[in-house]
Design an enzyme around this catalytic site. Structure first.
Site, PDB file in Angstrom:
ATOM      1  CB  SER A 106      21.175 -28.051  78.765  1.00 52.78           C
ATOM      2  OG  SER A 106      20.508 -28.431  77.590  1.00 52.78           O
TER       3      SER A 106
ATOM      4  CG  ASP B  93      17.765 -30.142  79.460  1.00 54.29           C
ATOM      5  OD1 ASP B  93      18.239 -29.424  80.352  1.00 54.29           O
ATOM      6  OD2 ASP B  93      17.913 -29.895  78.256  1.00 54.29           O
TER       7      ASP B  93
END
Length: 559
Positions: A323, A437
């Site tokens: 991320s 993610d």
């Protein structure tokens, strides 16, 4: 049993066995047909991996026994035993060995000790104690012997004893190489493009193959047909691309990864001392990896952590992230200095919110267009294989229900997938797979960075200590002022709920901070919330401080 008595048993009962490099001695799932003792060469315990290739679990060197544990326990082998190079062994058939184990208590004790003794782990000091590395030129523009000699000097600067041999060692017996290993920590075999005979010999004698080419070298049809089967199957191969001096950004490097089953690709500038020193750290086991977690705005701490590592003189040779941590790690892999890293992260994420393109929430709260634009602005068309440092990025594959590891392909595409927090950013579609993610699968990828090298990996976890509080669910400021003040641009409280939900489940699965090959730091970010996109300076300072407070632990890594 005294060592000379053990020697006597094998001298009397054993049969000599020659095993060419790449040959399998015992396949996984088989019972051991004999008790073996290695007299020359090198064999490995290799576990097959689902994604192809294999993981080296341990190494057998001259003097080691193979098969004792299976004879004593009657079990089948969990991993295959494969010759990494031409090897010589003594073998006592299993039936005779079992009889000797019953009749000779001292022999039983010696075999039991050997079975219980841990084998050298591939990431430990014992694996680095001795190794034969084959550096093979795949183009005529690389002077392989000269490069090998310069690399050996850099390795000696790190305290290693290194011998460099070339075509003069052609057709030497495995015992000769074993003797050379005893005298040195590392042996580099340097083969020129113009000497296919010595190149073929190298392919049977080495522990790891390193193919070296020039940046503009035409891609060979088969880059390593001479390499032993074990090297190819287990991906014990690297590529080094020698770039012209002053090269700003390598290009089209990933074509090489399709020409041979290499596991790593390194970029070096011709004549660059720092690049050569980095290779020396890699091949002596002194490299340093850095893994950076996700964590919303708290991940700004990574900027300060990187700055502190540089001030301490701790090199960063391998990078990985999830991320927001992946974005910062990518900047380091592109060789952004402290000023450029600070400027670009401020521009992309601090000065204005990339989450302000609010959409009707069919797939996500935002359209993702602003994030796409900013990734393009700062990373353009860069490919992962063209970065100056090996880089690993994590996303979560909702189609396969598994972690996706990105080590090649479009950099910004991989970062966009790793950033795609479900409900906040639209997912990324990749060849029919839905990617979101990476924090949902692995928020701190220390293990994936560690498997790339034999040195120490530093993990910086910006999410571990944060828990969502009831106060985080309130609009700040409340009511219409939330809209009129512009606070809406950082997203409603649901963003904190989603980020926290993605990162907390992986905190308990992070690599333990008890292994000497991994150091995990957790910056004190108690005052910085997951959505505090303007708390940049505070988070950066916390990351800087966490590294400086660990300076004593990091002292052995300084160069």
């Amino acid at each position: 049993m005294p060592i000379n008595a053990l020697d006597a048993v094998f001298a009397q009962e054993g049969t000599a066995l020659a095993l060419p490099g790449g040959a399998v001695l015992i396949a996984a799932g088989e019972t051991t047909p004999a008790l073996y003792r290695v007299t020359a060469g090198r064999l490995a315990e290799i576990e097959a991996m689902a994604e192809g290739g294999g993981k080296v679990l341990g190494i057998h060197r001259p003097g080691d026994l193979i098969g004792g544990g299976q004879l004593l326990g009657g079990a089948r082998r969990f991993a295959a035993v494969t010759a990494l190079r031409d090897s010589e062994l003594q073998a006592i058939p299993a039936s005779r060995a079992l009889q000797l184990l019953k009749e000779e208590p001292d022999f039983l004790a010696a075999v039991a000790r050997a079975a219980l003794a841990p084998m050298a782990a591939p990431s430990g000091a014992e694996r680095r104690k001795s190794a034969i590395l084959g550096f093979v030129a795949v183009c005529d523009t690389v002077a392989m012997r000269d490069l090998a000699e310069r690399l050996a000097i850099a390795m000696r600067d790190l305290g290693a004893d290194v011998a460099v041999i070339g075509a003069e060692a052609r057709d030497k017996a495995p015992a000769w190489l074993s003797a050379l290993e005893i005298e040195n920590d590392f042996v580099i075999m340097a083969a020129e493009r113009s000497d296919p005979e010595f190149t073929a010999y190298c392919g049977r004698q080495i522990d790891r193959l390193v193919l070296v080419g020039g940046a503009d070298t035409p891609l060979p049809e088969r880059a390593a047909p001479f390499a032993a089967a074990a090297l190819q199957k287990q991906r014990l191969m690297d590529f080094i691309l020698v770039q012209p001096p002053g090269t700003r950004r390598p290009r089209e490097s990933e074509r090489w990864l399709g020409s041979a089953p290499a596991s790593r690709l390194f970029q070096v500038r011709d004549g660059d001392a720092e690049d050569l020193a980095r290779l020396a750290r890699v091949y002596t086991g002194n490299s340093v990896g850095l893994a950076l977690s996700g964590g919303g705005a708290r991940a700004y701490a990574h900027v300060g952590a990187v700055r502190a590592l540089r001030e301490l003189g701790v090199p960063i040779d391998f990078l990985g992230g999830t991320s927001m941590g992946a974005v910062i790690a990518a900047g380091v892999a592109m060789e952004w200095d402290d000023e450029e890293l600070d400027r670009r992260i401020r521009n992309a994420f601090v000065e204005s919110s990339p989450l302000s393109d609010i959409a009707f929430p069919l797939l996500a709260m935002t359209r993702g267009g602003l994030v796409d634009h900013r990734l393009k602005t700062h990373f353009d068309a860069a490919r992962i294989g063209d970065l100056w440092r090996p880089f690993t990025c994590i996303s979560t594959d909702l189609t396969a229900g598994a972690m996706r590891v990105h080590r090649r392909g479009s950099l910004r595409h991989a970062l966009r997938a790793s950033l795609s927090l479900p409900g906040v950013l639209p997912p990324v579609i990749d060849h029919g797979h839905v990617l979101v993610d990476g924090a949902m699968a692995n928020n701190l990828p220390t293990g994936l960075v560690r498997e790339q090298h034999d040195g120490v990996t530093i993990g910086v976890d910006a999410a571990a200590a944060h828990g969502l509080k009831p106060d985080d669910l309130l609009l700040k400021p409340s009511g219409l002022r939330w809209l009129t003040s512009g606070a809406w641009r950082k997203g409603p409280p649901i963003v904190s709920v989603l980020i926290s939900s993605a990162t907390i489940p992986t905190v308990g699965r992070r690599a333990p901070d008890t292994d000497d090959s991994c150091i995990v730091l957790s910056p004190d970010l108690g005052m910085v919330g997951l959505q505090d996109w303007k708390a940049y300076d505070m988070a950066v300072e916390a990351g800087y401080r966490s590294v400086m407070e660990a300076a004593d632990r990091l002292e052995p890594l300084r160069r």
